[in-house]
Write a protein that holds these residues in place. Structure first.
Motif, PDB file in Angstrom:
ATOM      1  N   TYR A  31       0.869  -1.176   0.000  1.00  0.00           N
ATOM      2  CA  TYR A  31       0.000   0.000   0.000  1.00  0.00           C
ATOM      3  C   TYR A  31       0.899   1.217   0.000  1.00  0.00           C
ATOM      4  CZ  TYR A  31      -4.205  -2.685   0.797  1.00  0.00           C
ATOM      5  OH  TYR A  31      -5.269  -3.546   0.642  1.00  0.00           O
ATOM      6  N   VAL A  32       0.576   2.178  -0.839  1.00  0.00           N
ATOM      7  CA  VAL A  32       1.389   3.381  -0.990  1.00  0.00           C
ATOM      8  C   VAL A  32       0.516   4.596  -0.730  1.00  0.00           C
ATOM      9  CG1 VAL A  32       2.791   4.748  -2.581  1.00  0.00           C
ATOM     10  CG2 VAL A  32       2.863   2.252  -2.698  1.00  0.00           C
ATOM     11  N   GLY A  33       1.018   5.494   0.115  1.00  0.00           N
ATOM     12  CA  GLY A  33       0.305   6.733   0.391  1.00  0.00           C
ATOM     13  C   GLY A  33       0.684   7.280   1.744  1.00  0.00           C
ATOM     14  N   GLU A  34       0.600   8.582   1.867  1.00  0.00           N
ATOM     15  CA  GLU A  34       0.964   9.235   3.124  1.00  0.00           C
ATOM     16  C   GLU A  34      -0.205   9.323   4.096  1.00  0.00           C
ATOM     17  OE1 GLU A  34       4.451  12.273   2.117  1.00  0.00           O
ATOM     18  OE2 GLU A  34       2.553  12.781   1.141  1.00  0.00           O
ATOM     19  N   VAL A  35      -1.413   9.397   3.560  1.00  0.00           N
ATOM     20  CA  VAL A  35      -2.613   9.530   4.378  1.00  0.00           C
ATOM     21  C   VAL A  35      -3.448   8.267   4.208  1.00  0.00           C
ATOM     22  CG1 VAL A  35      -4.683  10.918   4.782  1.00  0.00           C
ATOM     23  CG2 VAL A  35      -2.579  12.017   3.989  1.00  0.00           C
ATOM     24  N   GLU A  36      -3.981   7.756   5.311  1.00  0.00           N
ATOM     25  CA  GLU A  36      -4.739   6.506   5.298  1.00  0.00           C
ATOM     26  C   GLU A  36      -5.791   6.463   4.180  1.00  0.00           C
ATOM     27  OE1 GLU A  36      -5.236   2.731   6.852  1.00  0.00           O
ATOM     28  OE2 GLU A  36      -3.879   4.230   7.669  1.00  0.00           O
ATOM     29  N   ALA A  37      -6.534   7.519   4.019  1.00  0.00           N
ATOM     30  CA  ALA A  37      -7.620   7.549   3.025  1.00  0.00           C
ATOM     31  C   ALA A  37      -7.106   7.537   1.584  1.00  0.00           C
ATOM     32  CB  ALA A  37      -8.485   8.780   3.249  1.00  0.00           C
ATOM     33  N   ASP A  38      -5.859   7.939   1.378  1.00  0.00           N
ATOM     34  CA  ASP A  38      -5.299   8.019   0.027  1.00  0.00           C
ATOM     35  C   ASP A  38      -4.431   6.828  -0.356  1.00  0.00           C
ATOM     36  OD1 ASP A  38      -6.527  10.465  -0.359  1.00  0.00           O
ATOM     37  OD2 ASP A  38      -4.793  11.596   0.359  1.00  0.00           O
ATOM     38  N   LYS A  39      -4.311   5.836   0.528  1.00  0.00           N
ATOM     39  CA  LYS A  39      -3.449   4.699   0.223  1.00  0.00           C
ATOM     40  C   LYS A  39      -4.059   3.860  -0.901  1.00  0.00           C
ATOM     41  CE  LYS A  39      -1.029   4.030   4.586  1.00  0.00           C
ATOM     42  NZ  LYS A  39      -0.892   5.346   4.975  1.00  0.00           N
ATOM     43  N   LYS A  40      -3.197   3.440  -1.820  1.00  0.00           N
ATOM     44  CA  LYS A  40      -3.609   2.581  -2.929  1.00  0.00           C
ATOM     45  C   LYS A  40      -2.778   1.309  -2.882  1.00  0.00           C
ATOM     46  CE  LYS A  40      -5.739   4.952  -6.533  1.00  0.00           C
ATOM     47  NZ  LYS A  40      -5.750   5.184  -7.947  1.00  0.00           N
ATOM     48  N   ARG A  41      -3.389   0.227  -3.292  1.00  0.00           N
ATOM     49  CA  ARG A  41      -2.726  -1.078  -3.290  1.00  0.00           C
ATOM     50  C   ARG A  41      -2.078  -1.319  -4.651  1.00  0.00           C
ATOM     51  NH1 ARG A  41      -4.130  -6.485  -4.604  1.00  0.00           N
ATOM     52  NH2 ARG A  41      -3.316  -7.991  -3.118  1.00  0.00           N
ATOM     53  N   TYR A  42      -0.827  -1.763  -4.604  1.00  0.00           N
ATOM     54  CA  TYR A  42      -0.080  -2.130  -5.805  1.00  0.00           C
ATOM     55  C   TYR A  42       0.544  -3.494  -5.576  1.00  0.00           C
ATOM     56  CZ  TYR A  42      -0.571   2.778  -6.953  1.00  0.00           C
ATOM     57  OH  TYR A  42      -1.100   4.010  -7.224  1.00  0.00           O
TER      58      TYR A  42
END
Length: 92
Positions: A31-42
């Motif tokens: 999971y990539v992202g700085e904010v929990e709500a903006d994390k995306k799975r790759y």
């Protein structure tokens, strides 16, 4: 400080057992992202784990989170743009 690949891989196996999303053999979910709500799975190749640039990133993740990631997969706290920039330079 060395990255403990066995720890990363054992967590990945637990994630794959719990999570019904299919991850191809030879890949790992992140999971990539700085904010929990903006994390995306790759899903990235396991070979990235041995690349020195990716190891530096994992080391910073370990220092911040350890290997207990609430998202159910390895969490990388950087912008998606930074992640794409880093992975675009890696060959697998």
């Amino acid at each position: 400080m060395a990255i403990r690949f066995s720890s990363v891989l054992s967590k990945t196996k637990q994630i794959l057992t719990k999570n019904q999303q299919i991850v191809p053999k030879g890949y790992i979910p992140v999971y990539v992202g700085e904010v929990e709500a903006d994390k995306k799975r790759y899903v990235v190749p396991l070979s990235y784990l041995s690349h020195p640039v990716f190891q530096d990133l994992l080391q910073s993740v370990e220092e911040e989170f350890g290997f207990n990631h609430p998202m159910g997969a390895l969490t990388i706290p950087c912008t998606q743009q930074t992640f794409f920039h880093l992975t675009s330079k890696l060959k697998y």
